[in-house]
Scaffold this motif. Structure first.
Motif, PDB file in Angstrom:
ATOM      1  N   GLY A 122      40.138  49.354 100.467  1.00  0.00           N
ATOM      2  CA  GLY A 122      39.611  50.213  99.415  1.00  0.00           C
ATOM      3  C   GLY A 122      38.786  49.466  98.401  1.00  0.00           C
ATOM      4  N   MET A 123      39.104  49.704  97.112  1.00  0.00           N
ATOM      5  CA  MET A 123      38.330  49.127  96.018  1.00  0.00           C
ATOM      6  C   MET A 123      38.382  47.606  96.037  1.00  0.00           C
ATOM      7  SD  MET A 123      38.854  49.692  91.933  1.00  0.00           S
ATOM      8  CE  MET A 123      40.445  48.851  91.988  1.00  0.00           C
ATOM      9  N   TYR A 124      39.531  47.024  96.397  1.00  0.00           N
ATOM     10  CA  TYR A 124      39.670  45.574  96.378  1.00  0.00           C
ATOM     11  C   TYR A 124      38.827  44.916  97.468  1.00  0.00           C
ATOM     12  CZ  TYR A 124      43.576  46.930  93.454  1.00  0.00           C
ATOM     13  OH  TYR A 124      44.337  47.484  92.464  1.00  0.00           O
ATOM     14  N   LEU A 125      38.728  45.570  98.623  1.00  0.00           N
ATOM     15  CA  LEU A 125      37.854  45.057  99.673  1.00  0.00           C
ATOM     16  C   LEU A 125      36.398  45.158  99.248  1.00  0.00           C
ATOM     17  CD1 LEU A 125      37.340  43.982 102.499  1.00  0.00           C
ATOM     18  CD2 LEU A 125      37.506  46.322 103.368  1.00  0.00           C
ATOM     19  N   ALA A 126      36.039  46.257  98.597  1.00  0.00           N
ATOM     20  CA  ALA A 126      34.668  46.416  98.101  1.00  0.00           C
ATOM     21  C   ALA A 126      34.318  45.303  97.116  1.00  0.00           C
ATOM     22  CB  ALA A 126      34.503  47.785  97.449  1.00  0.00           C
ATOM     23  N   ILE A 127      35.258  44.950  96.239  1.00  0.00           N
ATOM     24  CA  ILE A 127      35.023  43.874  95.274  1.00  0.00           C
ATOM     25  C   ILE A 127      34.840  42.538  95.992  1.00  0.00           C
ATOM     26  CG2 ILE A 127      36.093  42.550  93.410  1.00  0.00           C
ATOM     27  CD1 ILE A 127      37.377  45.154  92.469  1.00  0.00           C
ATOM     28  N   ALA A 128      35.622  42.309  97.065  1.00  0.00           N
ATOM     29  CA  ALA A 128      35.488  41.063  97.821  1.00  0.00           C
ATOM     30  C   ALA A 128      34.108  40.956  98.471  1.00  0.00           C
ATOM     31  CB  ALA A 128      36.582  40.988  98.883  1.00  0.00           C
ATOM     32  N   GLY A 133      28.368  38.873  98.278  1.00  0.00           N
ATOM     33  CA  GLY A 133      26.943  39.107  98.095  1.00  0.00           C
ATOM     34  C   GLY A 133      26.366  38.284  96.966  1.00  0.00           C
ATOM     35  N   PHE A 134      27.100  38.191  95.858  1.00  0.00           N
ATOM     36  CA  PHE A 134      26.637  37.373  94.733  1.00  0.00           C
ATOM     37  C   PHE A 134      26.629  35.887  95.097  1.00  0.00           C
ATOM     38  CE2 PHE A 134      28.125  40.951  91.830  1.00  0.00           C
ATOM     39  CZ  PHE A 134      26.824  41.390  91.595  1.00  0.00           C
ATOM     40  N   ILE A 135      27.615  35.460  95.875  1.00  0.00           N
ATOM     41  CA  ILE A 135      27.676  34.052  96.291  1.00  0.00           C
ATOM     42  C   ILE A 135      26.466  33.694  97.151  1.00  0.00           C
ATOM     43  CG2 ILE A 135      28.941  32.406  97.733  1.00  0.00           C
ATOM     44  CD1 ILE A 135      31.522  33.787  96.794  1.00  0.00           C
ATOM     45  N   VAL A 136      26.137  34.557  98.110  1.00  0.00           N
ATOM     46  CA  VAL A 136      24.990  34.301  98.980  1.00  0.00           C
ATOM     47  C   VAL A 136      23.702  34.312  98.169  1.00  0.00           C
ATOM     48  CG1 VAL A 136      23.616  35.244 100.874  1.00  0.00           C
ATOM     49  CG2 VAL A 136      26.105  35.154 101.062  1.00  0.00           C
ATOM     50  N   GLU A 137      23.585  35.237  97.236  1.00  0.00           N
ATOM     51  CA  GLU A 137      22.379  35.308  96.406  1.00  0.00           C
ATOM     52  C   GLU A 137      22.196  34.027  95.602  1.00  0.00           C
ATOM     53  OE1 GLU A 137      20.457  38.238  92.959  1.00  0.00           O
ATOM     54  OE2 GLU A 137      22.291  38.819  94.039  1.00  0.00           O
ATOM     55  N   GLU A 138      23.285  33.521  95.044  1.00  0.00           N
ATOM     56  CA  GLU A 138      23.201  32.285  94.267  1.00  0.00           C
ATOM     57  C   GLU A 138      22.929  31.083  95.182  1.00  0.00           C
ATOM     58  OE1 GLU A 138      23.144  30.009  90.819  1.00  0.00           O
ATOM     59  OE2 GLU A 138      23.152  32.200  91.112  1.00  0.00           O
ATOM     60  N   ALA A 139      23.517  31.084  96.379  1.00  0.00           N
ATOM     61  CA  ALA A 139      23.286  29.985  97.318  1.00  0.00           C
ATOM     62  C   ALA A 139      21.830  29.937  97.760  1.00  0.00           C
ATOM     63  CB  ALA A 139      24.203  30.139  98.533  1.00  0.00           C
ATOM     64  N   VAL A 140      21.224  31.094  97.947  1.00  0.00           N
ATOM     65  CA  VAL A 140      19.820  31.146  98.333  1.00  0.00           C
ATOM     66  C   VAL A 140      18.946  30.537  97.243  1.00  0.00           C
ATOM     67  CG1 VAL A 140      17.884  32.727  98.723  1.00  0.00           C
ATOM     68  CG2 VAL A 140      20.051  33.094  99.909  1.00  0.00           C
ATOM     69  N   VAL A 141      19.281  30.813  95.991  1.00  0.00           N
ATOM     70  CA  VAL A 141      18.497  30.273  94.875  1.00  0.00           C
ATOM     71  C   VAL A 141      18.663  28.757  94.777  1.00  0.00           C
ATOM     72  CG1 VAL A 141      18.239  30.288  92.362  1.00  0.00           C
ATOM     73  CG2 VAL A 141      18.594  32.444  93.596  1.00  0.00           C
ATOM     74  N   GLN A 248      14.830  40.209  97.136  1.00  0.00           N
ATOM     75  CA  GLN A 248      14.836  41.227  98.182  1.00  0.00           C
ATOM     76  C   GLN A 248      16.221  41.473  98.767  1.00  0.00           C
ATOM     77  OE1 GLN A 248      12.095  39.243 100.730  1.00  0.00           O
ATOM     78  NE2 GLN A 248      10.272  40.108  99.737  1.00  0.00           N
ATOM     79  N   PHE A 249      17.214  40.670  98.364  1.00  0.00           N
ATOM     80  CA  PHE A 249      18.556  40.790  98.956  1.00  0.00           C
ATOM     81  C   PHE A 249      19.616  40.836  97.856  1.00  0.00           C
ATOM     82  CE2 PHE A 249      15.797  38.241 101.721  1.00  0.00           C
ATOM     83  CZ  PHE A 249      15.768  39.050 102.843  1.00  0.00           C
ATOM     84  N   THR A 250      19.455  41.729  96.940  1.00  0.00           N
ATOM     85  CA  THR A 250      20.339  41.820  95.788  1.00  0.00           C
ATOM     86  C   THR A 250      21.428  42.868  96.002  1.00  0.00           C
ATOM     87  OG1 THR A 250      18.904  43.452  94.735  1.00  0.00           O
ATOM     88  CG2 THR A 250      18.474  41.124  94.262  1.00  0.00           C
ATOM     89  N   PHE A 251      22.279  42.996  95.009  1.00  0.00           N
ATOM     90  CA  PHE A 251      23.339  44.003  95.009  1.00  0.00           C
ATOM     91  C   PHE A 251      22.753  45.412  95.131  1.00  0.00           C
ATOM     92  CE2 PHE A 251      25.452  46.965  92.021  1.00  0.00           C
ATOM     93  CZ  PHE A 251      26.570  47.265  92.793  1.00  0.00           C
ATOM     94  N   VAL A 252      21.583  45.613  94.523  1.00  0.00           N
ATOM     95  CA  VAL A 252      20.960  46.940  94.569  1.00  0.00           C
ATOM     96  C   VAL A 252      20.628  47.327  96.005  1.00  0.00           C
ATOM     97  CG1 VAL A 252      18.971  48.309  93.829  1.00  0.00           C
ATOM     98  CG2 VAL A 252      20.042  46.703  92.230  1.00  0.00           C
ATOM     99  N   GLN A 253      20.142  46.371  96.796  1.00  0.00           N
ATOM    100  CA  GLN A 253      19.826  46.697  98.181  1.00  0.00           C
ATOM    101  C   GLN A 253      21.088  47.017  98.979  1.00  0.00           C
ATOM    102  OE1 GLN A 253      18.331  43.720 100.964  1.00  0.00           O
ATOM    103  NE2 GLN A 253      16.678  45.098 101.515  1.00  0.00           N
TER     104      GLN A 253
END
Length: 358
Positions: A122-128, A133-141, A248-253
């Motif tokens: 549920g919600m906890y899996l969604a948060i994980a 997604g944020f980790i990958v976005e920061e790693a790409v930067v 191009q690969f953010t949380f919004v997408q």
């Protein structure tokens, strides 16, 4: 009205149920093959985007629609596939090898994300998944030597076995072939024991476990397969855009991808295609409508997210089965008229009484 009399189990799992289905899908296949002759280059390019988004939607549908695992960080798998393809191509890898590597690394990332799914839901899996997604976005930067960081990375054209795909028509046929292959993979998976285990996990984890289904194994497989399909789509997406960057690969997408399958029809393979087509067409209509709206509305930066948010709320309230669900209702109405009953598609609670005791 068409009546199907089934006499054995093989008829129940057959891909092509009847001759009418074969005719209409055959006609659709002919139209898709003839699309470069019928459409201009611009509309053909939009059709390529529909096919790419449909591939991502199929992967997310396999995870959320058929296994019941929520993911709001799926753009991360798209990014893994896109950057793997861009990096390996710059190193001289052939497309077939780099595409396989993109799918493999995305699947590995899916397994990593799938590990929290073994103990959360549920919600906890969604948060994980959101955190991943944020980790990958920061790693790409941060990984500028591989990804180019915030400056982005150029992606070259594809050469398939020495044959350059240097035109929109050739690239379209490659995307179409990959989309058909992914679709057949998902359809065959769903009629296999693994696919039926996915659906059992979605409907009731307690009931599935009581029937001997290993929850940890099948949840991990679902995440891996979903991520691998997203990785394939990401590799094609990178070549389509010819330039990729972290924006191009953010949380919004990730939210947009989830909205696509909900609007298309969650739990239906067709829903991935309906949602992708609706998404691309709606974006173009919003851009055209801006010229006819008052400036204080048309020039607002958040116009498109607002419109899609309203559309999503409308579907959740009035048509939870999505576009494909609406089509099923229309088709059933025409087949059963005047004996159609409005309650035939009434929503049922998906959980069992035993799960309410947890």
């Amino acid at each position: 009205m068409r009546f199907l009399f089934k006499t054995d189990y093989n008829q129940d799992i057959r891909l092509v149920k009847h001759s009418g289905m074969a005719f209409w899908y055959g006609l659709l296949g002919v139209l898709l093959l003839a699309a470069p002759l019928l459409l201009s280059e611009y509309f053909l390019s939009q059709l390529v985007f529909i096919l790419i988004y449909a591939m991502v939607g199929l992967g997310l549908m396999l995870l959320s629609g058929f296994t019941g695992q929520v993911s709001i960080g799926h753009a991360a798998f798209l990014a893994v596939g896109a950057y793997t393809e861009a990096y390996l191509q710059s190193r001289g890898w052939p497309f077939a090898a780099s595409l396989a590597a993109a799918a493999f690394l995305s699947a590995v990332a899916g397994v990593v994300v799938g590990l929290p799914a073994l103990r959360t839901k549920g919600m906890y899996l969604a948060i994980a998944t959101l955190a991943f997604g944020f980790i990958v976005e920061e790693a790409v930067v941060r990984a500028e030597s591989i990804t180019g960081g915030n400056s982005g990375k150029q992606v070259g054209r594809i050469e398939l076995f020495g044959f350059p795909l240097d035109s929109e028509e050739r690239f379209y046929y490659l995307t179409l072939a990959l989309t058909v292959g992914v679709t057949l993979l998902v359809l065959n998976l769903l009629r296999s024991p693994t696919g039926r285990a996915f659906v059992a996990v979605r409907d009731s984890e307690i009931s599935a476990q009581s029937m001997g289904i290993h929850l940890a194994r099948y949840k991990t497989i679902a995440f891996a397969l979903s991520a691998a399909i997203a990785g394939v789509a990401g590799a094609v997406y990178a070549h389509k855009l010819r330039f990729i960057s972290p924006e191009q690969f953010t949380f919004v997408q990730s939210i947009e991808l989830l909205m696509m399958i909900v609007i298309g029809g969650l739990g239906f393979v067709h829903g991935a295609f309906f949602g992708a087509a609706f998404w691309v067409v709606a974006q173009q209509l919003i851009v055209l409508a801006k010229d006819y709206l008052p400036p204080w509305i048309g020039q607002q930066a958040g116009l498109q997210p607002t419109v899609f948010g309203v559309i999503l709320i409308a579907f959740v309230l009035f048509e939870p089965l999505g576009l494909y669900g609406r089509w099923l209702k229309v088709r059933t109405y025409l087949e059963l008229f005047p004996f159609y009953r409005r309650g035939m598609f009434r929503r049922q609670k998906s959980y069992m009484k035993s799960e309410r005791l947890k």
